[in-house]
Design an enzyme around this catalytic site. Structure first.
Site, PDB file in Angstrom:
ATOM      1  N   HIS A 320      -0.808  -1.628   0.595  1.00 26.38           N
ATOM      2  CA  HIS A 320      -0.819  -3.088   0.596  1.00 26.38           C
ATOM      3  C   HIS A 320      -0.700  -3.576   2.026  1.00 26.38           C
ATOM      4  O   HIS A 320       0.003  -2.973   2.825  1.00 26.38           O
ATOM      5  CB  HIS A 320       0.354  -3.633  -0.234  1.00 26.38           C
ATOM      6  N   ASP A 378      -1.541  -3.283  -8.979  1.00 24.61           N
ATOM      7  CA  ASP A 378      -2.761  -2.922  -9.704  1.00 24.61           C
ATOM      8  C   ASP A 378      -2.722  -1.506 -10.252  1.00 24.61           C
ATOM      9  O   ASP A 378      -3.529  -1.138 -11.102  1.00 24.61           O
ATOM     10  CB  ASP A 378      -3.978  -3.070  -8.790  1.00 24.61           C
TER      11      ASP A 378
HETATM   12  N1  ACO Z   1      -5.601   5.634   0.167  1.00 22.44           N
HETATM   13  C1  ACO Z   1      -5.641   6.390   1.282  1.00 22.44           C
HETATM   14  N2  ACO Z   1      -5.413   5.932   2.531  1.00 22.44           N
HETATM   15  C2  ACO Z   1      -5.128   4.630   2.658  1.00 22.44           C
HETATM   16  C3  ACO Z   1      -5.045   3.771   1.547  1.00 22.44           C
HETATM   17  C4  ACO Z   1      -5.281   4.309   0.265  1.00 22.44           C
HETATM   18  N3  ACO Z   1      -5.232   3.551  -0.830  1.00 22.44           N
HETATM   19  N4  ACO Z   1      -4.743   2.529   1.980  1.00 22.44           N
HETATM   20  C5  ACO Z   1      -4.630   2.596   3.308  1.00 22.44           C
HETATM   21  N5  ACO Z   1      -4.856   3.873   3.732  1.00 22.44           N
HETATM   22  C6  ACO Z   1      -4.774   4.364   5.107  1.00 22.44           C
HETATM   23  C7  ACO Z   1      -5.987   3.943   5.908  1.00 22.44           C
HETATM   24  O1  ACO Z   1      -7.013   4.904   5.878  1.00 22.44           O
HETATM   25  C8  ACO Z   1      -5.405   3.754   7.279  1.00 22.44           C
HETATM   26  O2  ACO Z   1      -5.287   5.016   7.867  1.00 22.44           O
HETATM   27  P1  ACO Z   1      -5.436   5.192   9.463  1.00 22.44           P
HETATM   28  O3  ACO Z   1      -4.298   4.434  10.071  1.00 22.44           O
HETATM   29  O4  ACO Z   1      -5.352   6.668   9.690  1.00 22.44           O
HETATM   30  O5  ACO Z   1      -6.767   4.602   9.837  1.00 22.44           O
HETATM   31  C9  ACO Z   1      -3.994   3.237   7.023  1.00 22.44           C
HETATM   32  O6  ACO Z   1      -3.657   3.724   5.701  1.00 22.44           O
HETATM   33  C10 ACO Z   1      -3.890   1.723   7.050  1.00 22.44           C
HETATM   34  O7  ACO Z   1      -4.903   1.194   6.197  1.00 22.44           O
HETATM   35  P2  ACO Z   1      -5.580  -0.220   6.431  1.00 22.44           P
HETATM   36  O8  ACO Z   1      -6.825  -0.286   5.623  1.00 22.44           O
HETATM   37  O9  ACO Z   1      -5.686  -0.486   7.904  1.00 22.44           O
HETATM   38  O10 ACO Z   1      -4.469  -1.179   5.828  1.00 22.44           O
HETATM   39  P3  ACO Z   1      -4.694  -2.647   5.367  1.00 22.44           P
HETATM   40  O11 ACO Z   1      -3.373  -3.305   5.402  1.00 22.44           O
HETATM   41  O12 ACO Z   1      -5.794  -3.290   6.130  1.00 22.44           O
HETATM   42  O13 ACO Z   1      -5.227  -2.492   3.852  1.00 22.44           O
HETATM   43  C11 ACO Z   1      -5.354  -2.321   1.515  1.00 22.44           C
HETATM   44  C12 ACO Z   1      -4.479  -2.722   2.716  1.00 22.44           C
HETATM   45  C13 ACO Z   1      -6.719  -3.013   1.605  1.00 22.44           C
HETATM   46  C14 ACO Z   1      -4.662  -2.817   0.233  1.00 22.44           C
HETATM   47  C15 ACO Z   1      -5.519  -0.784   1.496  1.00 22.44           C
HETATM   48  O14 ACO Z   1      -4.255  -0.164   1.379  1.00 22.44           O
HETATM   49  C16 ACO Z   1      -6.434  -0.321   0.359  1.00 22.44           C
HETATM   50  O15 ACO Z   1      -7.658  -0.305   0.530  1.00 22.44           O
HETATM   51  N6  ACO Z   1      -5.847   0.081  -0.809  1.00 22.44           N
HETATM   52  C17 ACO Z   1      -6.633   0.482  -1.969  1.00 22.44           C
HETATM   53  C18 ACO Z   1      -7.141  -0.760  -2.707  1.00 22.44           C
HETATM   54  C19 ACO Z   1      -6.058  -1.481  -3.456  1.00 22.44           C
HETATM   55  O16 ACO Z   1      -5.279  -0.896  -4.212  1.00 22.44           O
HETATM   56  N7  ACO Z   1      -6.026  -2.812  -3.289  1.00 22.44           N
HETATM   57  C20 ACO Z   1      -5.090  -3.673  -4.016  1.00 22.44           C
HETATM   58  C21 ACO Z   1      -4.231  -4.421  -3.084  1.00 22.44           C
HETATM   59  S1  ACO Z   1      -3.030  -5.323  -3.983  1.00 22.44           S
HETATM   60  C22 ACO Z   1      -3.817  -6.670  -4.524  1.00 22.44           C
HETATM   61  O17 ACO Z   1      -4.813  -7.156  -4.055  1.00 22.44           O
HETATM   62  C23 ACO Z   1      -3.193  -7.286  -5.708  1.00 22.44           C
END
Ligand code: ACO
Length: 443
Positions: A320, A378
């Site tokens: 998140h 979720d």
């Molecule tokens: N699985 C594996 N790795 C992940 C995940 C994941 N679900 N989420 C983040 N990471 C990693 C990224 O690859 C990144 O790694 P790095 O630093 O080596 O490049 C690091 O964690 C940070 O990720 P970002 O994408 O920069 O974090 P951000 O805060 O922008 O994204 C998000 C948050 C979009 C929710 C992300 O965690 C994601 O895509 N999760 C999966 C989708 C999801 O469940 N979304 C629901 C959100 S809750 C909602 O809307 C109600």
């Protein structure tokens, strides 16, 4: 009918003498700092460009507050989520969705009389204009219900002209009620249409959640009785998704609204944004992922993929932008999932087993711990919704109907902001500098 139930005065940001100093090319600029009621201080850069001729750069708004708001507070490190100051855990346990709607919209918990009036008003607006039924029928049967919702909600501005004037507070109030009341009807109709069943009209003798379940699952051929435990679980899902501060879809609603667009167009924009798998589409994507994993022995393979930098795969329902410890909504949702599955006698559901084992293995994995990736709301909501009988395509529409009140509360707050300006981000231009046009034969 009385719509103006309660007035909230907008409180201005507290004046402060704290400043931040920026030094640029030997010159210093004092930037005011605003202190919120709770949370980190905010450096005010509104005059920075006029004074220093520079922009700030913050793609994804990771460090930028785009507005001030008194609706919802999140402390991502501590896993705190407050609506108008009330913790989400208390609201989910002791309140119910329509009361939370009132709280979000008007800032205080309602008296018994205010609540009754509010619920009656919402209930009296659940039907949609009969001609909108024809509009639904224009969609292909296999349309995703979110596609239908974006279209139908946007089209409400064509059916309800008398509540599109944003400068009229009465019309704003009417639009708010219409959206909160009709969204379950629209979501249920989108579902019924996609499975080729007749539309079910709303019933005013049922509460908000029961009415939605009835519109989704009853058919003319036989009686359908809503189970109160399922209705409670449905209501809790609505409550847990009601608002979430300045997330992508809410910011989309605010940006659309900043141009003066009508409320139905703004909420349609919010629905479109919510659809993405990184946001509200994650609940559908999560359940599809659990199904794809299929059995617990395949979990290590998927965890390895999620950790592989060269593989775009992510564990859906994990991570998140704001929560870096745990998602307080997920804690309640997990309990709810256990209750619903118990009620439905689902003990050995293979997908649930995969979910539980995936959660356990991921939380033990240093990759997820280091990056502070935890199950979000979720991760569990899809399990409950599937157990209730919803197809995955309905997960995000249910999120959209729940979030409508949050979008509207933020929209109303924005419109009462005397400092409202059209949203217009700047950019760090990286394209070509000025050059002369070349005739096609000379290229
Ligand atoms: N699985 C594996 N790795 C992940 C995940 C994941 N679900 N989420 C983040 N990471 C990693 C990224 O690859 C990144 O790694 P790095 O630093 O080596 O490049 C690091 O964690 C940070 O990720 P970002 O994408 O920069 O974090 P951000 O805060 O922008 O994204 C998000 C948050 C979009 C929710 C992300 O965690 C994601 O895509 N999760 C999966 C989708 C999801 O469940 N979304 C629901 C959100 S809750 C909602 O809307 C109600």
């Amino acid at each position: 009918m009385i719509f103006m139930l309660h007035h909230l005065e907008r409180t201005d940001m507290a004046d402060t003498r704290k400043t931040a100093t920026l030094t640029l090319d030997g010159k210093t600029y004092d930037l005011p700092i605003h202190s919120p009621t709770v949370g980190p201080d905010v450096v005010d850069i509104r005059k920075l460009y006029a004074q220093a001729g520079v922009f700030t750069y913050d793609p994804g708004f990771t460090s930028t507050a785009a507005c001030d708001s008194a609706i919802t507070f999140i402390d991502g490190e501590e896993g705190v989520l407050l609506h108008r100051g009330y913790p989400i855990g208390q609201l989910a346990a002791d309140s119910h969705y329509l009361e939370v709607c009132y709280l979000l919209l008007y800032g205080e918990l309602p008296s018994a009389e205010q609540l009754e009036l509010f619920e009656t008003t919402v209930t009296k607006h659940t039907m949609i204009h009969e001609q909108m039924h024809n509009f639904f029928r224009g969609f292909r049967r296999d349309a995703h219900p979110m596609a239908t919702m974006v279209g139908v909600v946007g089209a409400m501005s064509a059916f309800y002209h008398d509540s599109t004037d944003i400068n009229d507070t009465w019309q704003r109030e009417v639009a708010s009620f219409r959206l909160i009341a009709k969204m379950p009807t629209i979501a249920a109709m989108a579902y019924k249409y996609s499975i080729g069943q007749p539309f079910v009209y709303p019933r005013n003798d049922l509460d908000y959640a029961s009415n939605f379940l009835n519109m989704c699952f009853s058919v003319p051929a036989e009686d359908y009785v809503v189970d109160p435990i399922l209705a409670r679980a449905m209501d809790r899902i609505f409550t847990l998704h009601a608002d979430h501060e300045q997330n992508a879809s809410t910011s989309t609603v605010r940006l659309a609204s900043s141009s003066g667009a009508n409320p139905f167009a703004c909420i349609a924009a919010g629905i479109a944004c919510l659809w993405g798998p990184a946001h509200g589409g994650a609940n559908q994507a999560c359940l599809e992922m659990l199904n794809e994993i299929g059995t617990v022995d395949r979990i290590p393979e998927f965890i390895a993929r999620a950790k592989d930098k060269d593989d775009p795969f992510r564990l859906m329902g994990f991570g998140h932008r704001v929560y870096k410890n745990f998602d307080p909504r997920a804690t309640v949702m997990k309990q709810s999932a256990d209750e619903v599955l118990e009620l439905l006698g689902i003990h050995n559901n293979p997908i649930l087993q995969v979910a539980k084992e995936l959660e356990r293995e991921a939380l033990e994995d240093p990759y997820f711990a280091e990056k502070k990736l935890f199950p979000n709301v979720d991760f569990y909501s899809g399990i409950i919704l599937e157990a209730m009988g919803f197809p995955t395509s309905m997960f995000t529409p249910i999120f959209a109907l729940s979030r409508t009140v949050g979008w509207i509360s933020q929209w109303k707050e924005q419109l009462s902001d005397p400092d409202l300006k059209i949203g217009r981000p700047r950019q760090l231009y990286t394209g070509a500098t000025a050059r002369d046009y070349v005739e096609v034969e000379d290229r």
